[in-house]
Design a protein around this motif. Sequence first.
Motif, PDB file in Angstrom:
ATOM      1  N   GLY A  23     -23.033 -72.856  28.184  1.00  0.00           N
ATOM      2  CA  GLY A  23     -24.328 -72.518  28.741  1.00  0.00           C
ATOM      3  C   GLY A  23     -24.910 -71.210  28.247  1.00  0.00           C
ATOM      4  N   HIS A  24     -24.142 -70.399  27.540  1.00  0.00           N
ATOM      5  CA  HIS A  24     -24.624 -69.122  27.013  1.00  0.00           C
ATOM      6  C   HIS A  24     -25.111 -69.307  25.575  1.00  0.00           C
ATOM      7  CE1 HIS A  24     -22.318 -67.603  30.385  1.00  0.00           C
ATOM      8  NE2 HIS A  24     -22.756 -66.376  30.149  1.00  0.00           N
ATOM      9  N   LYS A  25     -26.124 -68.558  25.188  1.00  0.00           N
ATOM     10  CA  LYS A  25     -26.546 -68.481  23.794  1.00  0.00           C
ATOM     11  C   LYS A  25     -25.820 -67.283  23.199  1.00  0.00           C
ATOM     12  CE  LYS A  25     -31.044 -70.414  24.790  1.00  0.00           C
ATOM     13  NZ  LYS A  25     -32.485 -70.152  24.887  1.00  0.00           N
ATOM     14  N   VAL A  26     -24.840 -67.546  22.338  1.00  0.00           N
ATOM     15  CA  VAL A  26     -23.943 -66.505  21.822  1.00  0.00           C
ATOM     16  C   VAL A  26     -24.343 -66.125  20.405  1.00  0.00           C
ATOM     17  CG1 VAL A  26     -21.533 -65.954  21.306  1.00  0.00           C
ATOM     18  CG2 VAL A  26     -22.079 -67.425  23.246  1.00  0.00           C
ATOM     19  N   PHE A  27     -24.284 -64.814  20.100  1.00  0.00           N
ATOM     20  CA  PHE A  27     -24.550 -64.355  18.744  1.00  0.00           C
ATOM     21  C   PHE A  27     -23.665 -63.154  18.433  1.00  0.00           C
ATOM     22  CE2 PHE A  27     -27.689 -62.833  21.720  1.00  0.00           C
ATOM     23  CZ  PHE A  27     -27.780 -61.478  21.500  1.00  0.00           C
ATOM     24  N   PRO A  28     -23.301 -62.976  17.149  1.00  0.00           N
ATOM     25  CA  PRO A  28     -22.424 -61.872  16.767  1.00  0.00           C
ATOM     26  C   PRO A  28     -23.176 -60.555  16.661  1.00  0.00           C
ATOM     27  CG  PRO A  28     -23.005 -63.129  14.836  1.00  0.00           C
ATOM     28  CD  PRO A  28     -23.621 -63.837  16.009  1.00  0.00           C
ATOM     29  N   LEU A  29     -22.445 -59.478  16.878  1.00  0.00           N
ATOM     30  CA  LEU A  29     -22.947 -58.122  16.643  1.00  0.00           C
ATOM     31  C   LEU A  29     -22.020 -57.493  15.619  1.00  0.00           C
ATOM     32  CD1 LEU A  29     -23.467 -56.933  20.330  1.00  0.00           C
ATOM     33  CD2 LEU A  29     -25.230 -57.700  18.733  1.00  0.00           C
ATOM     34  N   ASN A  30     -22.543 -56.957  14.550  1.00  0.00           N
ATOM     35  CA  ASN A  30     -21.729 -56.311  13.524  1.00  0.00           C
ATOM     36  C   ASN A  30     -21.624 -54.827  13.851  1.00  0.00           C
ATOM     37  OD1 ASN A  30     -20.273 -55.837  11.236  1.00  0.00           O
ATOM     38  ND2 ASN A  30     -22.032 -55.769   9.901  1.00  0.00           N
ATOM     39  N   THR A  31     -20.401 -54.374  14.097  1.00  0.00           N
ATOM     40  CA  THR A  31     -20.179 -52.976  14.443  1.00  0.00           C
ATOM     41  C   THR A  31     -19.165 -52.381  13.483  1.00  0.00           C
ATOM     42  OG1 THR A  31     -20.602 -53.480  16.746  1.00  0.00           O
ATOM     43  CG2 THR A  31     -19.491 -51.417  16.296  1.00  0.00           C
ATOM     44  N   CYS A  32     -19.537 -51.300  12.822  1.00  0.00           N
ATOM     45  CA  CYS A  32     -18.636 -50.630  11.890  1.00  0.00           C
ATOM     46  C   CYS A  32     -18.565 -49.140  12.214  1.00  0.00           C
ATOM     47  CB  CYS A  32     -19.109 -50.798  10.453  1.00  0.00           C
ATOM     48  SG  CYS A  32     -18.990 -52.481   9.838  1.00  0.00           S
ATOM     49  N   SER A  33     -17.392 -48.595  12.064  1.00  0.00           N
ATOM     50  CA  SER A  33     -17.141 -47.163  12.148  1.00  0.00           C
ATOM     51  C   SER A  33     -16.313 -46.807  10.922  1.00  0.00           C
ATOM     52  CB  SER A  33     -16.359 -46.821  13.413  1.00  0.00           C
ATOM     53  OG  SER A  33     -17.158 -47.040  14.559  1.00  0.00           O
ATOM     54  N   PRO A  34     -16.182 -45.543  10.585  1.00  0.00           N
ATOM     55  CA  PRO A  34     -15.365 -45.193   9.424  1.00  0.00           C
ATOM     56  C   PRO A  34     -13.948 -45.778   9.547  1.00  0.00           C
ATOM     57  CG  PRO A  34     -16.612 -43.290  10.145  1.00  0.00           C
ATOM     58  CD  PRO A  34     -16.816 -44.360  11.196  1.00  0.00           C
ATOM     59  N   GLY A  35     -13.562 -46.573   8.579  1.00  0.00           N
ATOM     60  CA  GLY A  35     -12.214 -47.122   8.537  1.00  0.00           C
ATOM     61  C   GLY A  35     -12.052 -48.511   9.120  1.00  0.00           C
ATOM     62  N   TRP A  36     -13.043 -49.049   9.828  1.00  0.00           N
ATOM     63  CA  TRP A  36     -12.904 -50.408  10.358  1.00  0.00           C
ATOM     64  C   TRP A  36     -14.258 -51.032  10.645  1.00  0.00           C
ATOM     65  CZ3 TRP A  36     -15.148 -51.385  14.999  1.00  0.00           C
ATOM     66  CH2 TRP A  36     -15.354 -50.311  15.866  1.00  0.00           C
ATOM     67  N   CYS A  37     -14.284 -52.352  10.610  1.00  0.00           N
ATOM     68  CA  CYS A  37     -15.435 -53.156  11.037  1.00  0.00           C
ATOM     69  C   CYS A  37     -14.896 -54.326  11.840  1.00  0.00           C
ATOM     70  CB  CYS A  37     -16.210 -53.707   9.844  1.00  0.00           C
ATOM     71  SG  CYS A  37     -17.175 -52.478   8.973  1.00  0.00           S
ATOM     72  N   ARG A  38     -15.419 -54.516  13.027  1.00  0.00           N
ATOM     73  CA  ARG A  38     -15.012 -55.656  13.857  1.00  0.00           C
ATOM     74  C   ARG A  38     -16.262 -56.261  14.482  1.00  0.00           C
ATOM     75  NH1 ARG A  38     -10.933 -52.018  15.584  1.00  0.00           N
ATOM     76  NH2 ARG A  38     -12.102 -51.579  17.462  1.00  0.00           N
ATOM     77  N   PRO A  39     -16.361 -57.598  14.452  1.00  0.00           N
ATOM     78  CA  PRO A  39     -17.509 -58.217  15.092  1.00  0.00           C
ATOM     79  C   PRO A  39     -17.351 -58.202  16.607  1.00  0.00           C
ATOM     80  CG  PRO A  39     -16.047 -59.894  14.231  1.00  0.00           C
ATOM     81  CD  PRO A  39     -15.486 -58.566  13.804  1.00  0.00           C
ATOM     82  N   HIS A  40     -18.416 -57.904  17.293  1.00  0.00           N
ATOM     83  CA  HIS A  40     -18.483 -58.012  18.742  1.00  0.00           C
ATOM     84  C   HIS A  40     -19.379 -59.200  19.048  1.00  0.00           C
ATOM     85  CE1 HIS A  40     -16.548 -54.158  18.867  1.00  0.00           C
ATOM     86  NE2 HIS A  40     -17.571 -53.551  18.295  1.00  0.00           N
ATOM     87  N   LEU A  41     -19.430 -59.620  20.294  1.00  0.00           N
ATOM     88  CA  LEU A  41     -20.295 -60.731  20.676  1.00  0.00           C
ATOM     89  C   LEU A  41     -21.297 -60.293  21.716  1.00  0.00           C
ATOM     90  CD1 LEU A  41     -17.805 -63.722  21.102  1.00  0.00           C
ATOM     91  CD2 LEU A  41     -19.292 -63.219  19.166  1.00  0.00           C
ATOM     92  N   ALA A  42     -22.445 -60.917  21.679  1.00  0.00           N
ATOM     93  CA  ALA A  42     -23.437 -60.768  22.733  1.00  0.00           C
ATOM     94  C   ALA A  42     -23.853 -62.174  23.127  1.00  0.00           C
ATOM     95  CB  ALA A  42     -24.639 -59.967  22.250  1.00  0.00           C
TER      96      ALA A  42
END
Length: 70
Positions: A23-42
């Motif tokens: 029932g949710h409309k899900v989309f990725p959020l791209n989050t990067c900091s020095p040394g790593w990148c991990r996708p978050h969800l909204a």
Amino acid sequence: MVYRGKFGGGYEGGRVIGVGFGGHKVFPLNTCSPGWCRPHLAAIAPGGELYRWTNNANWQLTNRTQIGWG
């Protein structure tokens, strides 16, 4: 699922990072900091609330945080 990119190109095998978004409309959020990148969800809930799930250092989603509505 998330498919992490390999340094030399291509992708790693998929990892499950969350379930139960019916029932949710899900989309990725791209989050990067020095040394790593991990996708978050909204996601936008059926009632219009906007939530975020942070992808922690163990590639697991945290509890949701409401970040908006309407």
